[in-house]
Design a protein around this motif. Sequence first.
Motif, PDB file in Angstrom:
ATOM      1  N   LEU A 199       0.828  -1.213   0.000  1.00 57.22           N
ATOM      2  CA  LEU A 199       0.000   0.000   0.000  1.00 57.22           C
ATOM      3  C   LEU A 199       0.852   1.249   0.000  1.00 57.22           C
ATOM      4  CD1 LEU A 199      -3.142   0.121  -0.042  1.00 57.22           C
ATOM      5  CD2 LEU A 199      -2.233  -2.111   0.591  1.00 57.22           C
ATOM      6  N   ARG A 200       2.035   1.180   0.619  1.00 64.00           N
ATOM      7  CA  ARG A 200       2.919   2.344   0.622  1.00 64.00           C
ATOM      8  C   ARG A 200       3.446   2.640  -0.786  1.00 64.00           C
ATOM      9  NH1 ARG A 200       4.591   5.243   4.507  1.00 64.00           N
ATOM     10  NH2 ARG A 200       4.091   3.688   6.122  1.00 64.00           N
ATOM     11  N   ILE A 201       3.660   1.610  -1.569  1.00 61.73           N
ATOM     12  CA  ILE A 201       4.061   1.817  -2.963  1.00 61.73           C
ATOM     13  C   ILE A 201       2.986   2.618  -3.699  1.00 61.73           C
ATOM     14  CG2 ILE A 201       4.430   0.640  -5.178  1.00 61.73           C
ATOM     15  CD1 ILE A 201       5.813  -1.600  -3.577  1.00 61.73           C
ATOM     16  N   ILE A 202       1.726   2.292  -3.429  1.00 59.79           N
ATOM     17  CA  ILE A 202       0.615   2.998  -4.075  1.00 59.79           C
ATOM     18  C   ILE A 202       0.513   4.435  -3.583  1.00 59.79           C
ATOM     19  CG2 ILE A 202      -1.887   3.036  -4.410  1.00 59.79           C
ATOM     20  CD1 ILE A 202      -0.349   0.789  -5.905  1.00 59.79           C
ATOM     21  N   THR A 203       0.612   4.642  -2.294  1.00 64.08           N
ATOM     22  CA  THR A 203       0.506   6.019  -1.780  1.00 64.08           C
ATOM     23  C   THR A 203       1.685   6.872  -2.233  1.00 64.08           C
ATOM     24  OG1 THR A 203       1.488   5.319   0.339  1.00 64.08           O
ATOM     25  CG2 THR A 203      -0.924   5.409   0.209  1.00 64.08           C
ATOM     26  N   ASP A 204       2.874   6.277  -2.303  1.00 64.98           N
ATOM     27  CA  ASP A 204       4.028   7.032  -2.785  1.00 64.98           C
ATOM     28  C   ASP A 204       3.836   7.452  -4.243  1.00 64.98           C
ATOM     29  OD1 ASP A 204       5.273   6.795  -0.351  1.00 64.98           O
ATOM     30  OD2 ASP A 204       6.658   5.201  -0.961  1.00 64.98           O
ATOM     31  N   SER A 205       3.239   6.573  -5.034  1.00 63.32           N
ATOM     32  CA  SER A 205       3.076   6.874  -6.458  1.00 63.32           C
ATOM     33  C   SER A 205       1.929   7.848  -6.727  1.00 63.32           C
ATOM     34  CB  SER A 205       2.838   5.581  -7.249  1.00 63.32           C
ATOM     35  OG  SER A 205       1.573   5.026  -6.947  1.00 63.32           O
TER      36      SER A 205
END
Length: 353
Positions: A276-282
Amino acid sequence: MLLTSVTMLPSKTTNIHRLLQLKHLSRWLVSGKSYSRLVLGIETSCDDTGAAVLDEAGTVLGESLHSQKEVHLRAGGIIPTVAQKLHREHIELVVNEALERSGVDPSQLTAVATTVKPARGVDDFLLLGHTLDEAPGDSLDKVARRLSLIRHPQCSTLSGGQAIELLAKDGDRTRFSFRTPMGQSYDCCFSFAGLRNQINMTIMKKEAEEGIECGTLLSCVNDIAAATQHTVACHLAKRTHRAILFCKANGLLPSLCPTLVLSGGVASNQYIRKALRIITDSTGLCLLCPPAKFCTDNGVMIAWNGVERLREGTGILPPNADISYEPKAQLGVDLTAAVKAAAIRLPSVRMKI
């Protein structure tokens, strides 16, 4: 995720036994004292009995938790009637422990909050997606049972989801390729039953290859756990990604520090958090995750929901009001059809975890 209601009480309620003997443990009990407001939260919705005392600033003054995990592990899953019996047996001890640890007398409480239906927060929700069959945590638990992880020396005291996460750390997720569910459905809903069927077919195939019966640990159990966890994480990430893009396109996110909150039992899984952090970072969002111990059943989340409701004056009931339970409750305004109609296609995001 759970909601509470509030019941007004006379100002000199001092008997905690009276609080615990109420017909329905799913209400607020409000006294009308003028000092800083204190809330006792009681959680009995599933398989743990929890209680906590919070002040209006959200400070945890004291808490207690009785876990039923070992009982349900022996039974192969949560049996509601057994869980209910264990709640009755332990609730008074748990509540008294929370009060003792907080140094709060029952007469000092402004309110007591317990659960009445799914969801968390006050009342303002927009529902973008939901599971079509089972929750991700349920799927992980069922896969763990099918793999007989309770027989694994490292997993005998762990829940199914915890066992999957532990073994996955030493597994090769690329050894098994499970299809991410609903790849051609451009909405934010989830489905895990089909994925679990893929996994079950793989387990059956490997059992036949190794010449073992159901109930015996496979030699490749770590790899299956890793592939299962990765596919669940990717499914959650992709559906959440579409939800974020929908919210951005429709002006539903605040301009200052838009935040994705990950909560519930599966939120304690560190691999899923990383996905989920990959998604929020992107997408330029912040990711907010509660401490792992507050992701599963606990009284703190109920007490905090109670604090919010007390502030808003929402859900406050008279002393003799009937309390209704809603095991399956509508969560806010349903926008799932609008999300599906938008048919948002996702840009490629590399899930390197």
